[in-house]
Motif scaffolding. Structure first.
Motif, PDB file in Angstrom:
ATOM      1  N   SER A   8      -7.810  16.572   5.537  1.00 17.70           N
ATOM      2  CA  SER A   8      -8.073  17.074   6.883  1.00 17.70           C
ATOM      3  C   SER A   8      -7.440  16.113   7.896  1.00 17.70           C
ATOM      4  O   SER A   8      -7.876  16.005   9.033  1.00 17.70           O
ATOM      5  N   LEU A   9      -6.409  15.416   7.446  1.00 15.16           N
ATOM      6  CA  LEU A   9      -5.758  14.366   8.216  1.00 15.16           C
ATOM      7  C   LEU A   9      -5.039  14.907   9.439  1.00 15.16           C
ATOM      8  O   LEU A   9      -4.367  15.927   9.382  1.00 15.16           O
ATOM      9  N   ARG A  10      -5.199  14.203  10.531  1.00 14.46           N
ATOM     10  CA  ARG A  10      -4.478  14.486  11.770  1.00 14.46           C
ATOM     11  C   ARG A  10      -3.469  13.359  11.948  1.00 14.46           C
ATOM     12  O   ARG A  10      -3.860  12.204  12.101  1.00 14.46           O
ATOM     13  N   MET A  11      -2.169  13.707  11.878  1.00 13.29           N
ATOM     14  CA  MET A  11      -1.123  12.690  11.925  1.00 13.29           C
ATOM     15  C   MET A  11      -0.103  12.984  13.012  1.00 13.29           C
ATOM     16  O   MET A  11       0.260  14.134  13.228  1.00 13.29           O
ATOM     17  N   PHE A  12       0.371  11.897  13.630  1.00  9.45           N
ATOM     18  CA  PHE A  12       1.417  11.975  14.633  1.00  9.45           C
ATOM     19  C   PHE A  12       2.477  10.936  14.289  1.00  9.45           C
ATOM     20  O   PHE A  12       2.149   9.805  13.964  1.00  9.45           O
ATOM     21  N   SER A  13       3.726  11.351  14.394  1.00  9.17           N
ATOM     22  CA  SER A  13       4.832  10.460  14.089  1.00  9.17           C
ATOM     23  C   SER A  13       5.824  10.456  15.241  1.00  9.17           C
ATOM     24  O   SER A  13       6.027  11.472  15.911  1.00  9.17           O
ATOM     25  N   LEU A  14       6.461   9.335  15.430  1.00  7.93           N
ATOM     26  CA  LEU A  14       7.579   9.269  16.354  1.00  7.93           C
ATOM     27  C   LEU A  14       8.780   9.939  15.704  1.00  7.93           C
ATOM     28  O   LEU A  14       8.887   9.983  14.476  1.00  7.93           O
ATOM     29  N   ASP A  15       9.705  10.422  16.510  1.00  3.51           N
ATOM     30  CA  ASP A  15      10.887  11.090  15.966  1.00  3.51           C
ATOM     31  C   ASP A  15      11.992  10.109  15.606  1.00  3.51           C
ATOM     32  O   ASP A  15      12.983  10.493  14.998  1.00  3.51           O
ATOM     33  N   SER A  16      11.826   8.845  15.961  1.00  3.87           N
ATOM     34  CA  SER A  16      12.850   7.843  15.679  1.00  3.87           C
ATOM     35  C   SER A  16      12.197   6.565  15.171  1.00  3.87           C
ATOM     36  O   SER A  16      11.202   6.105  15.727  1.00  3.87           O
ATOM     37  N   MET A  54       0.835  -1.197   0.000  1.00  2.51           N
ATOM     38  CA  MET A  54       0.000   0.000   0.000  1.00  2.51           C
ATOM     39  C   MET A  54       0.872   1.249   0.000  1.00  2.51           C
ATOM     40  O   MET A  54       1.765   1.390   0.822  1.00  2.51           O
ATOM     41  N   ASP A  55       0.631   2.139  -0.948  1.00  3.53           N
ATOM     42  CA  ASP A  55       1.362   3.403  -1.008  1.00  3.53           C
ATOM     43  C   ASP A  55       0.803   4.361   0.039  1.00  3.53           C
ATOM     44  O   ASP A  55      -0.399   4.388   0.308  1.00  3.53           O
ATOM     45  N   ASP A  56       1.701   5.188   0.591  1.00  2.00           N
ATOM     46  CA  ASP A  56       1.294   6.130   1.635  1.00  2.00           C
ATOM     47  C   ASP A  56       0.113   7.018   1.219  1.00  2.00           C
ATOM     48  O   ASP A  56      -0.837   7.145   1.980  1.00  2.00           O
ATOM     49  N   PRO A  57       0.132   7.637   0.034  1.00  2.00           N
ATOM     50  CA  PRO A  57      -1.008   8.502  -0.318  1.00  2.00           C
ATOM     51  C   PRO A  57      -2.347   7.761  -0.338  1.00  2.00           C
ATOM     52  O   PRO A  57      -3.388   8.341  -0.006  1.00  2.00           O
ATOM     53  N   ASP A  58      -2.330   6.472  -0.670  1.00  2.00           N
ATOM     54  CA  ASP A  58      -3.575   5.694  -0.718  1.00  2.00           C
ATOM     55  C   ASP A  58      -4.158   5.483   0.677  1.00  2.00           C
ATOM     56  O   ASP A  58      -5.348   5.707   0.906  1.00  2.00           O
ATOM     57  N   TRP A  59      -3.323   5.041   1.619  1.00  2.00           N
ATOM     58  CA  TRP A  59      -3.869   4.841   2.965  1.00  2.00           C
ATOM     59  C   TRP A  59      -4.159   6.174   3.645  1.00  2.00           C
ATOM     60  O   TRP A  59      -5.104   6.276   4.417  1.00  2.00           O
ATOM     61  N   MET A  60      -3.381   7.209   3.337  1.00  2.00           N
ATOM     62  CA  MET A  60      -3.647   8.524   3.919  1.00  2.00           C
ATOM     63  C   MET A  60      -5.029   9.027   3.506  1.00  2.00           C
ATOM     64  O   MET A  60      -5.788   9.538   4.331  1.00  2.00           O
ATOM     65  N   LEU A  61      -5.380   8.873   2.235  1.00  2.00           N
ATOM     66  CA  LEU A  61      -6.691   9.284   1.747  1.00  2.00           C
ATOM     67  C   LEU A  61      -7.798   8.477   2.420  1.00  2.00           C
ATOM     68  O   LEU A  61      -8.815   9.026   2.860  1.00  2.00           O
ATOM     69  N   ASP A  62      -7.588   7.190   2.533  1.00  2.00           N
ATOM     70  CA  ASP A  62      -8.577   6.314   3.153  1.00  2.00           C
ATOM     71  C   ASP A  62      -8.780   6.673   4.628  1.00  2.00           C
ATOM     72  O   ASP A  62      -9.917   6.792   5.105  1.00  2.00           O
ATOM     73  N   VAL A  63      -7.685   6.874   5.353  1.00  2.00           N
ATOM     74  CA  VAL A  63      -7.765   7.226   6.773  1.00  2.00           C
ATOM     75  C   VAL A  63      -8.448   8.583   6.938  1.00  2.00           C
ATOM     76  O   VAL A  63      -9.286   8.765   7.830  1.00  2.00           O
ATOM     77  N   ASP A  64      -8.108   9.527   6.077  1.00  2.00           N
ATOM     78  CA  ASP A  64      -8.739  10.848   6.120  1.00  2.00           C
ATOM     79  C   ASP A  64     -10.242  10.733   5.890  1.00  2.00           C
ATOM     80  O   ASP A  64     -11.041  11.311   6.632  1.00  2.00           O
ATOM     81  N   ASN A  65     -10.649   9.968   4.882  1.00  2.00           N
ATOM     82  CA  ASN A  65     -12.073   9.795   4.582  1.00  2.00           C
ATOM     83  C   ASN A  65     -12.837   9.164   5.744  1.00  2.00           C
ATOM     84  O   ASN A  65     -14.020   9.436   5.936  1.00  2.00           O
ATOM     85  N   ARG A  66     -12.171   8.323   6.506  1.00  3.86           N
ATOM     86  CA  ARG A  66     -12.820   7.657   7.638  1.00  3.86           C
ATOM     87  C   ARG A  66     -12.778   8.489   8.920  1.00  3.86           C
ATOM     88  O   ARG A  66     -13.401   8.120   9.914  1.00  3.86           O
ATOM     89  N   GLY A  67     -12.004   9.568   8.916  1.00  3.02           N
ATOM     90  CA  GLY A  67     -11.925  10.437  10.089  1.00  3.02           C
ATOM     91  C   GLY A  67     -11.046   9.903  11.204  1.00  3.02           C
ATOM     92  O   GLY A  67     -11.137  10.361  12.347  1.00  3.02           O
ATOM     93  N   TRP A  68     -10.193   8.943  10.886  1.00  2.00           N
ATOM     94  CA  TRP A  68      -9.311   8.369  11.885  1.00  2.00           C
ATOM     95  C   TRP A  68      -8.084   9.265  12.094  1.00  2.00           C
ATOM     96  O   TRP A  68      -7.736  10.070  11.245  1.00  2.00           O
ATOM     97  N   VAL A  69      -7.408   9.073  13.213  1.00  2.37           N
ATOM     98  CA  VAL A  69      -6.150   9.741  13.514  1.00  2.37           C
ATOM     99  C   VAL A  69      -5.027   8.787  13.108  1.00  2.37           C
ATOM    100  O   VAL A  69      -5.020   7.630  13.531  1.00  2.37           O
ATOM    101  N   ALA A  70      -4.094   9.264  12.295  1.00  2.00           N
ATOM    102  CA  ALA A  70      -3.019   8.407  11.784  1.00  2.00           C
ATOM    103  C   ALA A  70      -1.785   8.503  12.672  1.00  2.00           C
ATOM    104  O   ALA A  70      -1.337   9.594  13.018  1.00  2.00           O
ATOM    105  N   LEU A  71      -1.252   7.339  13.028  1.00  2.00           N
ATOM    106  CA  LEU A  71      -0.009   7.256  13.783  1.00  2.00           C
ATOM    107  C   LEU A  71       1.022   6.506  12.944  1.00  2.00           C
ATOM    108  O   LEU A  71       0.701   5.505  12.311  1.00  2.00           O
ATOM    109  N   THR A  72       2.259   7.000  12.961  1.00  2.00           N
ATOM    110  CA  THR A  72       3.320   6.410  12.170  1.00  2.00           C
ATOM    111  C   THR A  72       4.655   6.612  12.875  1.00  2.00           C
ATOM    112  O   THR A  72       4.727   7.322  13.878  1.00  2.00           O
ATOM    113  N   LYS A  73       5.687   5.994  12.352  1.00  2.00           N
ATOM    114  CA  LYS A  73       7.035   6.311  12.820  1.00  2.00           C
ATOM    115  C   LYS A  73       7.871   6.843  11.661  1.00  2.00           C
ATOM    116  O   LYS A  73       9.079   6.928  11.746  1.00  2.00           O
TER     117      LYS A  73
END
Length: 140
Positions: free
Chosen positions: A89-97, A54-73
Motif C-alpha cells: 500500500s506504499l505511496r512513493m514519489f520520485s524525482l525525474d532526474s 539494503m535492497d530496495d524490496p526490503d526497505w520498501m516493505l519496511d516503509v510500507d509496514n510503518r505507513g510512511w511516504v517514500a521519497l526517492t530519486k
C-alpha cells in the motif's frame, strides 16, 4: 446572527517521510521538517552502513509496514520492483532526474509538496514522478 466564534480549520497531521539513500541526509530532510513533517533518513533507519547494502524490496516493505511516504530519486524502482509495489500500500514519489543537487532536489519536492500531501490522502499503492512543472503517475 453570527455567534462571534471563529471557525478554525484543523491542521492536517504531519506526514512521515522516508528518504531513500540517493536523496542524502540534509537538504530534503531540512525542507520537509521546516514544513512540520517527520523525516526518516535511510542512514538513520538503517545505521552502521546497513543503508548502503539494503535492497530496495526490503526497505520498501519496511516503509510500507510503518505507513510512511517514500521519497526517492530512482524512478526505475517502479519497473524493477513492480511486484513489490503491487503487493503493498506504499505511496512513493520520485524525482525525474538523478542528477539534481541537494538544493535542487529539496526545491523540487517543496514545489510539489502540496500536491504530494493531497495525493497521500488517498491509499496506495502508487508511484508518482515529479517533473519540473508537473507530476506524472507511473503506477498504477
Amino acid at each position: 446572527m453570527p455567534s462571534g466564534r471563529v471557525k478554525r480549520q484543523l491542521e492536517p497531521a504531519p506526514f512521515e517521510f522516508f528518504l531513500d539513500r540517493g536523496l542524502g541526509r540534509y537538504n530534503v530532510a531540512k525542507m520537509l521538517r521546516s514544513h512540520g513533517h517527520v523525516v526518516h533518513v535511510m542512514a538513520d533507519v538503517y545505521p552502521d552502513g546497513a543503508d548502503q547494502t539494503m535492497d530496495d524490496p526490503d526497505w520498501m516493505l519496511d516503509v510500507d509496514n510503518r505507513g510512511w511516504v517514500a521519497l526517492t530519486k530512482d524512478a526505475s524502482i517502479v519497473r524493477a520492483h513492480r511486484n513489490d509495489l503491487e503487493s503493498s500500500s506504499l505511496r512513493m514519489f520520485s524525482l525525474d532526474s538523478s542528477k539534481l543537487t541537494g538544493e535542487q532536489m529539496a526545491a523540487r519536492f517543496e514545489l510539489h509538496l502540496n500536491r504530494i500531501i493531497q495525493r497521500c490522502s488517498k491509499p496506495g499503492p502508487f508511484f508518482d514522478v515529479l517533473h519540473a512543472r508537473s507530476i506524472e503517475r507511473r503506477y498504477p
